[in-house]
Design an enzyme around this catalytic site. Sequence first.
Site, mmCIF file in Angstrom:
data_model
loop_
_atom_site.group_PDB
_atom_site.id
_atom_site.type_symbol
_atom_site.label_atom_id
_atom_site.label_comp_id
_atom_site.label_asym_id
_atom_site.label_seq_id
_atom_site.Cartn_x
_atom_site.Cartn_y
_atom_site.Cartn_z
ATOM 1 N N GLY A 516 36.191 -32.061 -53.348
ATOM 2 C CA GLY A 516 37.649 -31.990 -53.343
ATOM 3 C C GLY A 516 38.127 -31.152 -54.498
ATOM 4 N N GLY A 517 39.425 -31.263 -54.812
ATOM 5 C CA GLY A 517 39.991 -30.460 -55.881
ATOM 6 C C GLY A 517 39.407 -30.804 -57.234
ATOM 7 C CB VAL A 521 31.499 -37.471 -54.489
ATOM 8 C CG1 VAL A 521 30.911 -38.874 -54.555
ATOM 9 C CG2 VAL A 521 32.942 -37.484 -54.923
ATOM 10 C CE LYS A 535 37.172 -38.240 -58.207
ATOM 11 N NZ LYS A 535 38.347 -39.085 -57.928
ATOM 12 C CG ASP A 634 46.013 -38.536 -52.454
ATOM 13 O OD1 ASP A 634 46.603 -38.074 -51.460
ATOM 14 O OD2 ASP A 634 45.000 -38.015 -52.945
#
Length: 828
Positions: A516-517, A521, A535, A634
Amino acid sequence: MIMTMIILKQSLFLLLCFTFQGLHSETDTITPGFSITEPGFIVSTGRIFKLGFFSPENTTNRYLAIYYVVSENTTIWIANRDNPLTDSSGGTVTISNDGNLILINGRNQTIWSTNATSAAPANTTAQILDTGNLILREASTGNIIWDCFSHPTNVFIAGMRFTDNTITGHKMKQTSWKSPSDPGLGNYTAGLQALNIPQIFAWKNDRAQFRSGPWNGLIFMGIKQMYSPYLDGIQVRNDSGEFYFMSPPVNFLMRDELNSTGSLVKSMWNEQNRVWDIIWVAPENECDIYGMCGPFGVCNALNSPICSCLRGFEPANRGEWERGNWTSGCTRRKAMNCDGENRNLDDGFLRMPFMKVPDFAQPLPARRGDECRTTCLGNCSCLAYAHDLNIGCMFWSETLIDIQQFDGIGPDFYIRLASSELDNNNDSKLVIIIPVVVGVAFLSICIFIAWCWMAKRKGKQIKEQKALETLQSNLSVTIVKDESEKVNTQELPLFTFKTLADATNQFHVDNVLGRGGFGHVYRGKLGNGKVVAVKRLSAASGQGAKEFRNEMVTISKIQHRNLVKLLGSCVERDEKMLVYEYMPNKSLDAYLFDPMQQSRMILDWKRRFSIIEGIGRGLLYLHRDSRVRIVHRDLKLSNVLLDEDLNPKISDFGIARIFGGNQDQANTARVVGTYGYMPPEYAMNGRFSEKTDAYSFGVLMLEIVSGKKNTHYYNQEWSLSLLGCAWKLWNDDNGINFADPKIANTSFEEEIVRCIHIALLCVQEFPSDRPTVQTVLSMLRREIVDLPLPDQPAFAEKWDRYHAESSQTSSQFGFSTNEITVTELDGR
């Protein structure tokens, strides 16, 4: 001859009528001259309960019982529990000459009677109500002279009462069966104990077996599950010295049973599966057994051994204690000083958070906790105190027994200790400890200087992590001091970079679970064999140390079965990593949307509904039940992970916000999140609250029901988004066509359409129109049956990235733009 035939036909017709009436009847009342004969019954007006004959499993004995129409092997009351029908001729229920309802066997012997006294015995009727109560009434006056709810057996349902008269000593209790096949009076009883502060008890042969903790006007403080909303509505009242515990009528079938092994079991009828779902059991573990650790012992089910002594106490019988027999409890190491009416005022109190407080509490009204402290300190016999906003002060002056450590819920408990037993009064120990520590530190410095000198001579470079290689098997590690000061790591275990690099095979691409941004992970396996998810924040990540710190601080404060568990972190030089529990089934969007994910076929409607409920429970904990109020901001399918049993766990708290005090909403100039899941007030104005998560939850429900991703869906025919499509089909009474074809069958249509209805309530334009997550859960569980009509969603038309990019150009015309991130995450 013809006349004879007519008479015979009429006689046969009357005989059949009376025979049919004796077998069963769609009536709810037994009147004088009317009886029911085995296997006959009467049924309540709403067809909820029957009064008829019942045989338990593995026996031919029969009993007169009240049972559910939908589940005829589930009784709520039995008349002749100690005197069964054993002959083959059958039993008969009728109104006797003295006006009582009686049960007679085949030999015309009365084996059970209501034994009531009536002023008009020739004019009484017995009726089974939709509440399950069987009443005996005088028809002329309407007075109820007997009812079965006043004579409970082993089951408690809505409308019943448990009473404890503190003046007369009379108690109304439920009593267990002897065994699963024998409804006779068993060894266990349960009911209300109104001494001092009302509590629910279960007893075995009159000896306490389980205790609910004090009633504070809302909940029983010793039942962990009561901190959740499904148990709301019960009441404990005082009527001139007679306390009674009751549960008001509800729109679903729920029962509390005291079974033959002494367990209290709360269950709810699952109409879909036609079974009783168990939602609470007590005792749940060994710590729920009354006095498991004896006097002055505290029980924690998460520890091994489960029992320990309170601070300042030691085992009364160390030999028994070491063998796992803790009933003798603990005794105080150092006697407390007591001068006349007052103890030594140098005494202090040890705070123990999240406790099930002991038995025998003495209440005293007080607004503030410091009032309790002052009162207890000035009382020679006061051993401990606690404070509750509804009760006030609770004091203990005798034995402290049945104490349990809870996990994240429960009141603070303050135990009185001598000043020498408290952490802040160990000066005498410090006189010894400080010189030892100084000496060890000086010796360590000398060794370190010598080591550096030898390393420099050899021309070798020493890496920072060499000093951090020693790890404990329980995941605790050492961290470089300078780095630990940059990020507040709270009380989380800390990992070295080397440990996590080795665990992930130097962050090999084969171990990547998602991206992701923030970065990637990875799947990792620690030296002790534990599998974790790592992560790792990328150096080029748009989410920097602020989001990293926010996620670490936020999730370290919370723990719930539907929230992913943070195991630790790593902060070394430029590296920042979080270590989570590993979810073998990855994320929910992988199950729903990944065409390569063959296991998505597992997600039938029952499983999807269970996942929706689990997500709701996790959100409710964040909003209402955790130590701090948290808005996730989110929530999306890629941030819902699935464990090995497909239980959902909410993850990724990088942009979550903690609310304090009475704060219920906030504004931000930096809007972060994901398109398609943000409500209009947040996307446009940066205003967020709990209703922000409620909107996202509604979008998730529609995605789970439809099997389609909101951000990628567009209906060409109607030019509608997923929300708009759901609105149109539901509004056209065609909601089932919105559902995923894999689950859209007529047997679940009502539930699916209801779920769509609830989701549409969540995605309404104005926050005030949206229900809270707590209300949504009540709607899903049918605790709230009638649903309001939703308004059309704000984003009914397609709002895709093209529209978003177009909106950026509007800034040249004077409109402000928000900083919104769009992230696509793989499951992890």
